[in-house]
Write an enzyme that holds these catalytic residues in place. Structure first.
Site, PDB file in Angstrom:
ATOM      1  N   ARG A  57       0.824  -1.204   0.000  1.00 24.84           N
ATOM      2  CA  ARG A  57       0.000   0.000   0.000  1.00 24.84           C
ATOM      3  C   ARG A  57       0.866   1.265   0.000  1.00 24.84           C
ATOM      4  NH1 ARG A  57      -1.642   0.794   4.405  1.00 24.84           N
ATOM      5  NH2 ARG A  57      -0.734  -0.948   5.552  1.00 24.84           N
ATOM      6  N   LYS A 199      -8.384  -2.579   1.526  1.00 26.73           N
ATOM      7  CA  LYS A 199      -8.315  -1.692   2.684  1.00 26.73           C
ATOM      8  C   LYS A 199      -9.137  -0.416   2.475  1.00 26.73           C
ATOM      9  CE  LYS A 199      -5.750  -4.221   5.336  1.00 26.73           C
ATOM     10  NZ  LYS A 199      -6.388  -4.967   6.456  1.00 26.73           N
ATOM     11  N   HIS A 218      -9.533  -4.434  13.168  1.00 27.50           N
ATOM     12  CA  HIS A 218      -8.502  -5.050  12.343  1.00 27.50           C
ATOM     13  C   HIS A 218      -8.021  -6.290  13.083  1.00 27.50           C
ATOM     14  CE1 HIS A 218      -4.269  -4.926  10.422  1.00 27.50           C
ATOM     15  NE2 HIS A 218      -5.124  -5.440   9.558  1.00 27.50           N
ATOM     16  N   SER A 237      -0.281  -6.341   9.778  1.00 26.40           N
ATOM     17  CA  SER A 237       0.157  -7.313   8.787  1.00 26.40           C
ATOM     18  C   SER A 237       1.532  -7.859   9.166  1.00 26.40           C
ATOM     19  CB  SER A 237       0.231  -6.659   7.405  1.00 26.40           C
ATOM     20  OG  SER A 237      -1.029  -6.177   7.018  1.00 26.40           O
ATOM     21  N   LYS A 241      -1.887 -12.757  12.230  1.00 20.59           N
ATOM     22  CA  LYS A 241      -3.342 -12.838  12.304  1.00 20.59           C
ATOM     23  C   LYS A 241      -3.902 -13.975  11.444  1.00 20.59           C
ATOM     24  CE  LYS A 241      -4.926  -8.935  10.959  1.00 20.59           C
ATOM     25  NZ  LYS A 241      -3.653  -8.635  10.265  1.00 20.59           N
ATOM     26  N   ASP A 256      -8.963 -11.067   8.854  1.00 19.67           N
ATOM     27  CA  ASP A 256      -8.387  -9.714   8.876  1.00 19.67           C
ATOM     28  C   ASP A 256      -9.323  -8.595   9.326  1.00 19.67           C
ATOM     29  OD1 ASP A 256      -6.019  -8.118   8.317  1.00 19.67           O
ATOM     30  OD2 ASP A 256      -7.123  -7.284   6.630  1.00 19.67           O
ATOM     31  N   ARG A 321       2.108 -12.327  -1.552  1.00 18.25           N
ATOM     32  CA  ARG A 321       0.762 -12.567  -1.012  1.00 18.25           C
ATOM     33  C   ARG A 321      -0.017 -13.565  -1.855  1.00 18.25           C
ATOM     34  NH1 ARG A 321      -1.320  -9.801   3.781  1.00 18.25           N
ATOM     35  NH2 ARG A 321       0.169  -8.147   4.211  1.00 18.25           N
TER      36      ARG A 321
END
Length: 531
Positions: A57, A199, A218, A237, A241, A256, A321
């Protein structure tokens, strides 16, 4: 599916595509990705995409329009930057002009597993793989639902558009992710990274839900196979999680993003977005097995001839990812909802190696650490982060919090007290030393600690109070090496540990000052570190 020349609502947005594909099936998406040359097929049939120069991001390029209906609610900060209505309109026109005349993809779906509070959403994109990503990550409507679905928020992803006038506009770069809450629109330009869409909708839900008295979080969530006990895992992140909530002994609710209303916990999404750097089928078999046809791998390195993925390689990014629909995990809760949680676990990657692997928290300590949100930014999740860096991220997700952190803290505290929730903090980061000398907490030990939390056995142990951080940690946990449970004893150089401990405590204290300036409503300093 035959191409259409229009989908209801596009013309009103000012977009007139040459052809448009609406909510394609996975098989249809597969053909589009292949024919467009957007992806490469891995050896096991999973599509792989390279998202270009942006593999994470761009938080400094995220803006909200400063407009009357929302500007008094938004947490204006280094997280949520302002953009004027005029700048938004100029870039909006640039985006719709760019997309008009092109082949486009439209995904319509939902955010929120509770029909009473979910929102209908739409994502318009020019890339089939971005359509694939949205199909994986958001809640997919049935044919009947799709026929009657009215989007309440729309993302227009014009990733091929760059803002050359960003300096004139007072923005950060050619990249932009701008939300106009009054118009229920978001425009994206200059970056292909799929996480901006995911997001983006989470940021919208983080605005809408708390104003209805619902906690947006979150966190990941799962539920016991037998007892039906719900647990939440908060963390940024890279802290675990997804990995830790995906447990063969517990059904996954989501990995998430969740809400907590008067009925319990619900997933906001319809898929999972897992990091795959160093993915090991022995330690994370559920995630490894979820990587198959219909999943979408991002920025992984693979053998050019065999197309076999090398999960150990970070040649492109540490932030490799995979997205996949939640049903790729065998042991899931259907629908993605659970009762009020019995346990909350805060996950932190402690780059200083100071915090115990597990600590028990009072409600007040939980509020302190929720507002502090101490962790480390893990390499690759954001642009410019190359190695773990200690940071504080309120609510364990400040980057996505549209309202002030105390709004979420107040709602969470009320829920925890009402439902008598037990709270713990777990260090999934370094033990035995700081970054460079300490070793990351091993996954089997972390999982064993979680098992002992869930079955309640951990509370039967003798606990020791940390002299600086005030938290209590157990002397023993069944099946875990006791030498790592006491963080100071795990260090060879005790004086260095003491120095690092005080240094980190000082950072906590300095960070928390902003919550007590001008108001004592959230003064939990007595429950934080003391020097």
């Amino acid at each position: 599916m035959q191409a259409q020349t229009q989908v209801k609502g596009l013309k009103e947005l000012g977009i007139e595509p040459s052809e448009v594909f609406h909510n394609l099936s996975y098989d249809e998406i597969f053909e589009h990705e292949k024919n467009n040359g957007e992806t490469v097929l891995s050896s096991n049939g999973t599509m792989m995409v390279d998202t270009g120069i942006f593999t994470g991001r761009s938080p400094k390029d995220k803006y909200f329009v400063d407009e009357p209906s929302s500007n008094k609610n938004i947490w204006w900060s280094h997280i949520n930057f302002k953009a004027s209505e005029a700048v938004f309109e100029e870039l909006y026109q640039k985006c719709v002009n760019y997309l008009s005349g092109k082949k486009l993809y439209v995904f319509d779906g939902y955010a929120g597993a509770n029909p009473e509070t979910r929102i209908g959403l739409r994502v318009v994109s020019e890339k089939a793989w971005q359509h694939h990503f949205c199909t994986n990550m958001f809640l997919r409507p049935s044919k009947e639902e799709l026929a009657n679905l009215l989007p309440e928020f729309t993302i227009i992803n014009a990733c091929g558009v760059k803002n050359e006038k960003y300096k004139e506009h007072g923005l950060n770069s050619e990249v932009f992710v701008i939300f106009n809450l009054a118009k229920k629109l978001c425009i994206i330009g200059g970056t292909e990274y799929g996480g901006e869409m995911k997001k983006g909708i989470f940021s919208v839900m983080n605005y809408k839900l708390p104003l209805q008295g619902i906690v947006s979080m979150h966190c990941s969530a799962n539920i016991g196979n037998k007892d039906g006990d719900t647990a939440l895992f908060f963390g940024l992140s890279g802290t675990g999680k997804t990995t830790l909530s995906t447990d063969p002994n517990r059904k996954l609710i989501g990995d998430d993003e969740h809400g907590w209303d008067d009925n319990g916990i619900f997933n906001i999404e319809g898929g999972c977005y897992a990091k795959v750097i160093n993915l090991d089928p022995k330690t994370e078999p559920e995630i490894f097995e979820a990587i198959k046809r219909d999943a979408l791998l991002e920025n992984v390195v693979f053998d050019e001839k065999t197309k076999v993925v090398d999960y150990t390689s970070a040649a492109k990014t540490e932030n490799t990812r995979v997205s996949y629909p939640i049903y790729h995990i065998k042991n899931i809760q259907v629908p993605s909802k659970g009762g009020h949680p019995k346990v909350i676990i805060f996950l932190t990657y402690d780059a200083f190696g100071v915090l115990p692997p597990v600590s028990r928290l009072s409600i007040e300590q939980a509020m302190y650490h929720f507002l502090s949100g101490y962790t480390a930014k893990v390499a690759g999740t954001e642009r410019g982060v190359k190695e773990p860096t200690a940071t504080f991220s309120a609510c364990f997700g400040a980057a996505f919090m549209t309202l002030h952190p105390t709004v979420y803290a107040q709602l969470l505290g009320e829920k925890m007290r009402k439902h008598n929730v037990r709270a713990y903090m777990m260090n999934t980061g370094l033990v035995g030393g700081a970054y460079g000398t300490g070793k990351r907490m091993n996954l089997p030990s972390t999982r064993k600690i979680i098992d002992e939390i869930m079955n309640g056995n951990i509370d039967k142990a003798e606990f020791i109070k940390h002299p600086i951080f005030q938290v209590e940690y157990p002397k023993t946990v069944e099946g875990v090496d006791s030498s790592i449970l006491d963080p100071r004893e795990a260090w060879t150089d005790k004086a260095a540990y003491d120095e690092s401990s005080k240094k980190l405590a000082g950072m906590f204290i300095e960070n928390f000052k902003k919550y007590v300036e001008g108001s004592k409503d959230f003064d939990f300093t007595a429950f934080g570190p003391q020097i």
